[in-house]
Design a protein around this motif. Structure first.
Motif, PDB file in Angstrom:
ATOM      1  N   HIS A  24       4.924 -18.606  57.812  1.00  0.00           N
ATOM      2  CA  HIS A  24       4.562 -18.685  59.222  1.00  0.00           C
ATOM      3  C   HIS A  24       4.293 -17.291  59.792  1.00  0.00           C
ATOM      4  CE1 HIS A  24       4.694 -19.874  63.470  1.00  0.00           C
ATOM      5  NE2 HIS A  24       4.474 -21.099  63.029  1.00  0.00           N
ATOM      6  N   ARG A 129       1.466 -33.913  65.962  1.00  0.00           N
ATOM      7  CA  ARG A 129       0.345 -34.212  65.089  1.00  0.00           C
ATOM      8  C   ARG A 129      -0.827 -34.713  65.931  1.00  0.00           C
ATOM      9  NH1 ARG A 129       3.742 -37.341  60.237  1.00  0.00           N
ATOM     10  NH2 ARG A 129       5.322 -35.695  60.020  1.00  0.00           N
ATOM     11  N   SER A 271     -12.780 -37.084  63.953  1.00  0.00           N
ATOM     12  CA  SER A 271     -11.917 -35.906  64.037  1.00  0.00           C
ATOM     13  C   SER A 271     -12.175 -35.108  65.309  1.00  0.00           C
ATOM     14  CB  SER A 271     -12.118 -35.011  62.808  1.00  0.00           C
ATOM     15  OG  SER A 271     -13.471 -34.606  62.703  1.00  0.00           O
ATOM     16  N   ASP A 272     -13.446 -35.097  65.773  1.00  0.00           N
ATOM     17  CA  ASP A 272     -13.752 -34.328  66.984  1.00  0.00           C
ATOM     18  C   ASP A 272     -13.297 -35.045  68.258  1.00  0.00           C
ATOM     19  OD1 ASP A 272     -15.616 -36.351  66.992  1.00  0.00           O
ATOM     20  OD2 ASP A 272     -17.369 -35.052  67.168  1.00  0.00           O
ATOM     21  N   GLN A 276      -7.289 -31.215  69.062  1.00  0.00           N
ATOM     22  CA  GLN A 276      -7.408 -30.205  68.016  1.00  0.00           C
ATOM     23  C   GLN A 276      -6.134 -29.361  67.946  1.00  0.00           C
ATOM     24  OE1 GLN A 276     -10.336 -30.230  65.996  1.00  0.00           O
ATOM     25  NE2 GLN A 276     -10.393 -32.140  67.195  1.00  0.00           N
ATOM     26  N   MET A 277      -5.605 -29.202  66.727  1.00  0.00           N
ATOM     27  CA  MET A 277      -4.368 -28.451  66.530  1.00  0.00           C
ATOM     28  C   MET A 277      -4.540 -27.516  65.337  1.00  0.00           C
ATOM     29  SD  MET A 277      -1.632 -31.592  67.030  1.00  0.00           S
ATOM     30  CE  MET A 277      -0.205 -30.500  67.180  1.00  0.00           C
ATOM     31  N   SER A 278      -4.249 -26.240  65.522  1.00  0.00           N
ATOM     32  CA  SER A 278      -4.360 -25.285  64.422  1.00  0.00           C
ATOM     33  C   SER A 278      -3.200 -25.435  63.448  1.00  0.00           C
ATOM     34  CB  SER A 278      -4.413 -23.850  64.954  1.00  0.00           C
ATOM     35  OG  SER A 278      -3.258 -23.555  65.726  1.00  0.00           O
ATOM     36  N   ARG A 279      -2.048 -25.866  63.954  1.00  0.00           N
ATOM     37  CA  ARG A 279      -0.891 -26.150  63.098  1.00  0.00           C
ATOM     38  C   ARG A 279      -0.260 -27.451  63.571  1.00  0.00           C
ATOM     39  NH1 ARG A 279      -0.727 -20.474  62.593  1.00  0.00           N
ATOM     40  NH2 ARG A 279       0.152 -20.153  64.668  1.00  0.00           N
ATOM     41  N   THR A 280       0.351 -28.164  62.627  1.00  0.00           N
ATOM     42  CA  THR A 280       0.939 -29.461  62.944  1.00  0.00           C
ATOM     43  C   THR A 280       2.350 -29.542  62.355  1.00  0.00           C
ATOM     44  OG1 THR A 280       0.048 -30.496  60.931  1.00  0.00           O
ATOM     45  CG2 THR A 280      -1.333 -30.558  62.916  1.00  0.00           C
ATOM     46  N   GLU A 283       5.320 -26.780  61.305  1.00  0.00           N
ATOM     47  CA  GLU A 283       4.657 -25.515  61.630  1.00  0.00           C
ATOM     48  C   GLU A 283       4.449 -25.411  63.145  1.00  0.00           C
ATOM     49  OE1 GLU A 283       1.062 -25.273  59.404  1.00  0.00           O
ATOM     50  OE2 GLU A 283       2.076 -24.909  57.497  1.00  0.00           O
ATOM     51  N   TYR A 284       4.039 -26.512  63.752  1.00  0.00           N
ATOM     52  CA  TYR A 284       3.878 -26.535  65.212  1.00  0.00           C
ATOM     53  C   TYR A 284       5.231 -26.386  65.891  1.00  0.00           C
ATOM     54  CZ  TYR A 284       2.250 -27.971  69.843  1.00  0.00           C
ATOM     55  OH  TYR A 284       1.967 -28.004  71.191  1.00  0.00           O
ATOM     56  N   ASP A 287       6.004 -22.900  66.044  1.00  0.00           N
ATOM     57  CA  ASP A 287       5.185 -22.299  67.107  1.00  0.00           C
ATOM     58  C   ASP A 287       5.820 -22.515  68.479  1.00  0.00           C
ATOM     59  OD1 ASP A 287       3.211 -21.332  65.457  1.00  0.00           O
ATOM     60  OD2 ASP A 287       1.749 -22.899  65.919  1.00  0.00           O
TER      61      ASP A 287
END
Length: 334
Positions: A24, A129, A271-272, A276-280, A283-284, A287
């Motif tokens: 991380h 998620r 998906s669009d 939108q998540m850079s980490r889930t 990991e989230y 964050d």
């Protein structure tokens, strides 16, 4: 600037966490603590921790290592001691669910966190998620109008040889269902009002305690939730998050096999169309824990909020024992 973190608990789940923490970008693992020397040696080898910073005693680690926070991945009956020790030592704490092994213990830990002005967060990574974030957004936007009822299915057949879960009285209710209870509260943005549970033990179960349940839950906004679950299925399994059907006055939203659907559409959301998540996942969670510390704010799944999900667990167990519907009023903090 990275934050330094001590991890307590390096069993199988703990070593998975250790790998994630090591990779991380905002956390620096500075020490490992576990009463099992084999766990420490294996974690040090797998993740690359200097064995000089592996301890069998938390107090020794706190004395010898400077840190900003602690990650508690111990069994539930150790959470109160580990978390309060760290909080009193001036560390922020992220604890794996459940918050504690009793509501009284949970309240004590929250009080210690408040008294020491430290962040106390519980990991509830199922909500972190894209699909549940998207469903929550659509529900808040009124996409299907007022929600009337929800149906949740959860069927898995995991094995935990030698693990504490196999000897629990109500393993599914006390160890797993809190994920789904927390999702109910998150998706519907309300708390539970009452719960009725029928727990039972299929003849082929490999758990000592009841491994299967049927539940009816009423939320404070009037939504009724039906839940069927088992940890000993021999048939087709659901994802760990379960399969969800959310019915509203204008249509439905569905969460099947990790995909989101709207009523009247055979194909899942693209998906669009998802948040939108850079980490889930965890990991989230890391964050969110980091940002709460930096911004000096309450995290999304703080102890103060998460105790409302934990209350559902103990109310569910009491209902299973008594065979009666249980009101949540007496379980929830004032």
């Amino acid at each position: 600037m990275n934050k330094r973190i001590i991890q307590v608990g390096l069993g199988a789940m703990g070593r998975y966490w250790a790998q994630v923490v090591r990779q991380h970008p905002t956390w620096e693992p500075v020490a490992y603590v576990d009463i099992d020397q084999n766990n420490l040696v294996q974690a040090a080898h797998e993740v690359g921790m200097d064995e000089n910073f592996c301890f069998s005693d938390l107090d020794e680690a706190l004395t010898k290592v400077e840190a900003d926070a602690l990650l508690d991945i111990t069994p539930p009956d150790a959470h109160e001691k580990v978390s309060t020790t760290a909080l009193k030592a001036g560390l922020h704490v992220l604890v794996e669910k459940p918050l504690a092994d009793s509501l009284a213990a949970a309240r004590r830990v929250i009080q210690v966190a408040n008294e020491n002005h430290k962040i106390f967060m519980v990991n509830q990574d199922y909500r972190f998620r894209p699909v549940p974030r998207t469903l929550c957004k659509l529900l808040n936007q009124g996409t299907i109008g007022k929600v009337g009822f929800v149906d949740v299915e959860f069927y898995k057949g995991p094995r935990f040889p030698g693990n504490f879960r196999e000897s629990m009285d109500f393993p599914l209710l006390t160890d797993m269902c809190i994920h789904h209870f927390d999702l109910m509260r998150y998706l519907l943005q309300t708390d539970a009002k009452s719960i009725y549970v029928k727990s039972f033990q299929p003849s082929w179960s490999w758990f000592r305690g009841d491994s299967s349940v049927a539940m009816i839950i009423e939320m404070q906004n009037g939504t009724v939730i039906t839940y069927g679950g088992s940890w000993v299925t021999k048939g087709n399994e659901t994802p760990w998050c379960g399969n969800w059907r959310i019915e509203g006055e204008k249509g439905g939203l569905y969460w099947y096999d990790e995909k989101a659907y709207r009523s009247g559409q055979e194909a899942p959301l693209d998906s669009d169309e998802l948040v939108q998540m850079s980490r889930t996942g965890i990991e989230y969670a890391l964050d969110e824990f980091y940002q709460a510390i930096v911004e000096n704010r309450e995290p999304e799944t703080s102890g103060r909020d998460n105790i409302k999900s934990l209350a559902m667990v103990f109310a569910a167990v009491d209902s299973a024992k008594s065979g009666r519907k249980v009101q949540l009023r007496s379980y929830l903090p004032e």
